[in-house]
Design a protein around this motif. Sequence first.
Motif, PDB file in Angstrom:
ATOM      1  N   GLN A   1       0.989  -1.152  -0.163  1.00 30.00           N
ATOM      2  CA  GLN A   1       0.136   0.580   0.300  1.00 30.00           C
ATOM      3  C   GLN A   1       0.766   0.788  -0.072  1.00 30.00           C
ATOM      4  O   GLN A   1       0.454   2.242   0.595  1.00 30.00           O
ATOM      5  N   VAL A   2       1.681   1.202  -0.557  1.00 29.85           N
ATOM      6  CA  VAL A   2       2.859   2.316  -0.844  1.00 29.85           C
ATOM      7  C   VAL A   2       1.676   3.411  -1.709  1.00 29.85           C
ATOM      8  O   VAL A   2       1.303   3.220  -3.012  1.00 29.85           O
ATOM      9  N   PRO A   3       1.893   5.156  -1.755  1.00 24.18           N
ATOM     10  CA  PRO A   3       0.708   5.521  -2.594  1.00 24.18           C
ATOM     11  C   PRO A   3       1.444   5.337  -3.782  1.00 24.18           C
ATOM     12  O   PRO A   3       2.800   5.043  -4.214  1.00 24.18           O
ATOM     13  N   ARG A   4       0.968   5.616  -4.703  1.00 25.78           N
ATOM     14  CA  ARG A   4       0.944   5.234  -6.286  1.00 25.78           C
ATOM     15  C   ARG A   4       2.546   6.280  -6.968  1.00 25.78           C
ATOM     16  O   ARG A   4       3.201   6.102  -7.528  1.00 25.78           O
ATOM     17  N   GLU A   5       1.883   7.627  -6.591  1.00 27.34           N
ATOM     18  CA  GLU A   5       3.076   8.224  -7.029  1.00 27.34           C
ATOM     19  C   GLU A   5       4.272   8.743  -6.082  1.00 27.34           C
ATOM     20  O   GLU A   5       5.362   9.062  -6.257  1.00 27.34           O
ATOM     21  N   ARG A   6       4.490   7.226  -5.327  1.00 31.64           N
ATOM     22  CA  ARG A   6       6.073   7.134  -4.486  1.00 31.64           C
ATOM     23  C   ARG A   6       6.392   5.618  -5.008  1.00 31.64           C
ATOM     24  O   ARG A   6       7.745   5.504  -4.950  1.00 31.64           O
ATOM     25  N   TRP A   7       5.556   4.941  -5.864  1.00 33.45           N
ATOM     26  CA  TRP A   7       6.767   3.847  -6.745  1.00 33.45           C
ATOM     27  C   TRP A   7       7.004   4.242  -7.705  1.00 33.45           C
ATOM     28  O   TRP A   7       7.407   5.775  -7.800  1.00 33.45           O
ATOM     29  N   PRO A   8       8.679   3.415  -7.782  1.00 35.80           N
ATOM     30  CA  PRO A   8       9.681   3.492  -8.908  1.00 35.80           C
ATOM     31  C   PRO A   8       8.747   3.800 -10.282  1.00 35.80           C
ATOM     32  O   PRO A   8       7.167   3.031 -10.602  1.00 35.80           O
ATOM     33  N   SER A   9       8.815   4.884 -11.530  1.00 33.98           N
ATOM     34  CA  SER A   9       8.076   4.909 -12.107  1.00 33.98           C
ATOM     35  C   SER A   9       8.022   4.354 -13.616  1.00 33.98           C
ATOM     36  O   SER A   9       6.774   4.764 -14.851  1.00 33.98           O
ATOM     37  N   ASP A  10       9.729   3.858 -13.856  1.00 35.30           N
ATOM     38  CA  ASP A  10       9.596   3.321 -14.986  1.00 35.30           C
ATOM     39  C   ASP A  10       8.436   2.341 -15.491  1.00 35.30           C
ATOM     40  O   ASP A  10       7.641   1.254 -14.578  1.00 35.30           O
ATOM     41  N   PRO A  11       7.758   2.772 -16.813  1.00 33.46           N
ATOM     42  CA  PRO A  11       6.240   1.851 -17.019  1.00 33.46           C
ATOM     43  C   PRO A  11       6.769   0.305 -17.165  1.00 33.46           C
ATOM     44  O   PRO A  11       5.669  -0.121 -16.567  1.00 33.46           O
ATOM     45  N   ALA A  12       7.674  -0.115 -17.407  1.00 37.89           N
ATOM     46  CA  ALA A  12       7.548  -1.769 -17.786  1.00 37.89           C
ATOM     47  C   ALA A  12       7.299  -2.193 -16.812  1.00 37.89           C
ATOM     48  O   ALA A  12       7.216  -3.284 -16.071  1.00 37.89           O
TER      49      ALA A  12
END
Length: 472
Positions: A107-118
């Motif tokens: 449940q890490v907020p989506r904006e805090r994820w690594p951003s690489d689309p793959a």
Amino acid sequence: MAPPVVDLSKTLALATITADERALLAQLQGNLLKGHGRPRAAHLLLRFGHAQAGRDFLRALRPRLSRADTQLADAQRVRAARETGTALQTPLFVSCLLSASGYRALQVPRERWPSDPAFVEGLKDRQPMLRDPDHAGWEPAWRDEVHALVQLAGEAPQVEAALADWTAVSHEGVELLGIEHARSWRNGRGEGIEHFGFVSGRSQPLMIEEDIARDALRGGGSQRWSPRFALSQVLVRDAAVDDPAAHGSYVVYRKLEQNVQAFQQAEAALARGLRKLGAAADVALAGAMLVGRFADGTPLAMQGHAGLEEPVANDFDYAADPQGLRCPFHAHIRKTNPRGDTVREFGIAPAAERARLMARRSMPYGERRLDAQGRFSDAPSHGVGLLFMACQASIVEQFEFSQANWANDEGFVLGHTGIDPLAGQGGAVKHRHHAGWGDAQAPTLSQRMSGFVTLMGGEYFFAPSLGFFEGL
């Protein structure tokens, strides 16, 4: 936007390291800038039953995770001990990687994820573009969502003890989906080899000045190809941590089963076909045409037989072989490290070609039989292979580009080259082999060479900074 604390466009010099660079290494997991170097490993594939269980587990794991600065110091002690003939055992290496589904489960907020689309989509959903086999045929542990991969690496007793400790402790809410066991194999000269019998680990991007200097002493200069790469080849900011020193890396993990029996049969068939055309070809040369190197590491681009003087040079490119008459365009190392081929063919900048390369941290898996000379004496068709691991700053621009546009591209350079015989997926174009090394007038033999390596599972991961675990 404020400039980064550490300039990732440069290499790292340990002799003149700054306070900011020390802070980066203290937050960074090991095995990213430099391989851990341990002979055995166990990779635990984990799934979190609920967010709190995952968070509790990762917070408890944090003190055991190996810091990059500690790993580099361990490597220095090992080298010093080796020079004096002193036995020294390094501590167990521990790292933790998370998939996008793992971030979701925590449940890490989506904006805090690594951003690489793959990374966000995951390896399974990238199957059409990569031409990978359907994941329904993967090994069971990989068919489900793997949230985390914990790597334990060291000497065999260390890894066995760590696994025993794991089973002795209850990890409520954390499911162990499977364990991938890995081990290194070495030839008579002490060099790492993979299951087809070829020296492995050549042409690694080096990002630490001291490693670059040692490489130059071992293998000569770097006039044609340099192993020097900036930190940005591997590192990116960790979006989940506000500390500007917090960095991580994307890690592509693919379990690749190697059919040694089929590979050796193909080598023999190719050698027979070339001899019928009048070439003085043996199995060693046939294998080199598939790999791009002889088993001892001698580059086919430099000479048509094994046995290049020690240490085997790595300072070469393909400028003197623009038609692929020495080293075929389909050869594995030429496909995955073109060394100027795509610069000449497509007019791209040399830096753009080099930007695709990854820092490989792979290890073989599976057991083999050795003869009295320490060579493989069996030829299994299954059960052995490579746990491919590669670190990079962008999965899309590095692994996926290299896989789709180089390894899988049957045209690649000058057209009709066929797929990479080792890493390529799919393909129907036959590979063309010249019967005379470097001889444009020699006849050619067309023979499709593929099917030696099968994807059995894998995932896209991120190696978070240590601050990520502390902040859960």
